[in-house]
Design a protein around this motif. Structure first.
Motif, mmCIF file in Angstrom:
data_model
loop_
_atom_site.group_PDB
_atom_site.id
_atom_site.type_symbol
_atom_site.label_atom_id
_atom_site.label_comp_id
_atom_site.label_asym_id
_atom_site.label_seq_id
_atom_site.Cartn_x
_atom_site.Cartn_y
_atom_site.Cartn_z
ATOM 1 N N GLY A 95 63.959 -23.647 29.546
ATOM 2 C CA GLY A 95 63.086 -24.377 30.455
ATOM 3 C C GLY A 95 61.654 -23.914 30.480
ATOM 4 O O GLY A 95 60.783 -24.611 31.012
ATOM 5 N N ASP A 96 61.358 -22.729 29.905
ATOM 6 C CA ASP A 96 60.003 -22.188 29.967
ATOM 7 C C ASP A 96 59.139 -22.563 28.770
ATOM 8 O O ASP A 96 57.946 -22.251 28.761
ATOM 9 C CB ASP A 96 60.047 -20.655 30.071
ATOM 10 N N ARG A 97 59.706 -23.216 27.781
ATOM 11 C CA ARG A 97 58.916 -23.590 26.597
ATOM 12 C C ARG A 97 57.821 -24.581 27.003
ATOM 13 O O ARG A 97 58.076 -25.553 27.701
ATOM 14 C CB ARG A 97 59.818 -24.211 25.535
ATOM 15 N N ARG A 98 56.584 -24.345 26.562
ATOM 16 C CA ARG A 98 55.471 -25.224 26.941
ATOM 17 C C ARG A 98 55.557 -26.557 26.197
ATOM 18 O O ARG A 98 55.839 -26.602 25.007
ATOM 19 C CB ARG A 98 54.137 -24.556 26.656
ATOM 20 N N THR A 100 55.905 -26.840 31.569
ATOM 21 C CA THR A 100 57.083 -26.309 30.888
ATOM 22 C C THR A 100 58.068 -27.445 30.628
ATOM 23 O O THR A 100 57.993 -28.517 31.255
ATOM 24 C CB THR A 100 57.774 -25.234 31.734
ATOM 25 N N GLU A 160 59.773 -28.390 33.884
ATOM 26 C CA GLU A 160 58.932 -29.163 34.802
ATOM 27 C C GLU A 160 58.817 -30.617 34.358
ATOM 28 O O GLU A 160 58.936 -31.545 35.176
ATOM 29 C CB GLU A 160 57.541 -28.537 34.888
#
Length: 293
Positions: free
Chosen positions: A197-200, A218, A221
């Motif tokens: 989930g943190d991959r831009r 992210t 998001e």
């Protein structure tokens, strides 16, 4: 030794027949992005092969162009049947202009089959460069642009899509995808599952059009954003490449060697396998294994 078909940057330089296949980039949204060369060729080409003839008519009307050449439909379902006809026209000295609905032909659009066949016959192939959704999205994403890859549309079926993303999990380059608006939420959720989930991520919508929108955040998001409401328009998704893997700890490598040895692999062979995979010194790993006993 490679052979040349006398390709050139301008349609005036041709192979022996005098004909050429010209791949022409069309606006991806804003009609003002049409180049002068595109406008001239739409009026002068002997044959215009269009992915959608109705869109072509809207384009030439908007540009004030009156094509003098023959117009024919050339899309994914007719490429195989119509490619020989277009090649014969080029061989006979005709300028065949290939345009798709938006952007550069042959990039996630019809065109590759025609180029491949023309090159095989030694016919001239050239291009009128211009708008590109891939490069526009990449440039606007805010993500690294020095190295990137284009992945086009992911498979529609969930299992196949997940498998493709697993293959891309360790891809270090920035990745550009296309996606249909009604599948965007599922695609972004699959990115979260595969990349974390943190991959831009950047979602680029309606590029160059009145309601252009670029959302950056992210994967988690943007997946939540897409799931919360209806998304419309042409979509390009740009994803950050995988981070560099941290160097493996010596104790972890020793444990891997010991596991292989316990499974029946000879010590030196086990050390060689683990050291090669980790990119570390065999001698140092061998000494660490002996020291741990």
């Amino acid at each position: 030794m490679p052979t040349a078909a006398h390709d050139a940057g301008a349609p005036g330089r041709r192979s022996a027949s005098g004909g050429a296949v010209v791949l022409a980039a069309t606006p991806i949204g804003n009609l003002g992005d049409a180049s002068r060369r595109l406008t001239e060729l739409l009026g002068e080409a002997d044959v215009i092969a269009a992915e959608d003839t109705r869109r072509l008519q809207r384009l030439v009307h908007g540009l004030g162009v009156h094509p003098r050449g023959r117009i024919l439909s050339y899309h994914e379902h007719s490429e195989a049947a119509k490619t020989p006809e277009l090649l014969e026209a080029v061989a006979g000295g005709a300028t065949v202009l290939l345009v798709t609905d938006a952007g550069m032909p042959a990039v996630s659009d019809p065109g590759y089959r025609l180029v491949e066949a023309a090159v095989a016959r030694g016919l001239t192939v050239t291009a009128v460069p211009g708008p590109s959704a891939v490069l526009t999205a990449l440039a606007l994403s805010g993500l690294p642009t020095d190295r990137f890859c284009f992945e086009g549309f992911l498979p529609r079926k969930a299992g196949e899509r997940a498998s493709r993303l697993v293959e891309l999990r360790t891809e270090r380059r920035t990745m550009v995808f296309f996606e249909a608006p009604h599948r965007l939420a599922a695609m972004l959720r699959a990115l979260v599952d595969a990349f974390g989930g943190d991959r831009r991520i950047a979602v680029c919508r309606e590029l160059t059009k009145t309601y252009e929108e670029v959302l950056r955040g992210t994967a988690g998001e943007l997946a939540s954003w897409a799931e919360a409401g209806e998304v419309r328009g042409e979509i390009a998704v740009v994803a950050e490449g995988a981070p560099e893997a941290p160097p493996a700890r010596t104790e972890d490598l020793v444990a891997d060697v010991q596991s292989l040895v316990a499974a029946g692999t000879r010590l030196k062979e086990a050390v060689a396998v683990v050291a090669d995979e980790a990119g570390t010194s065999k001698r140092e790993l061998y000494a660490a294994v002996l020291a741990s006993r």
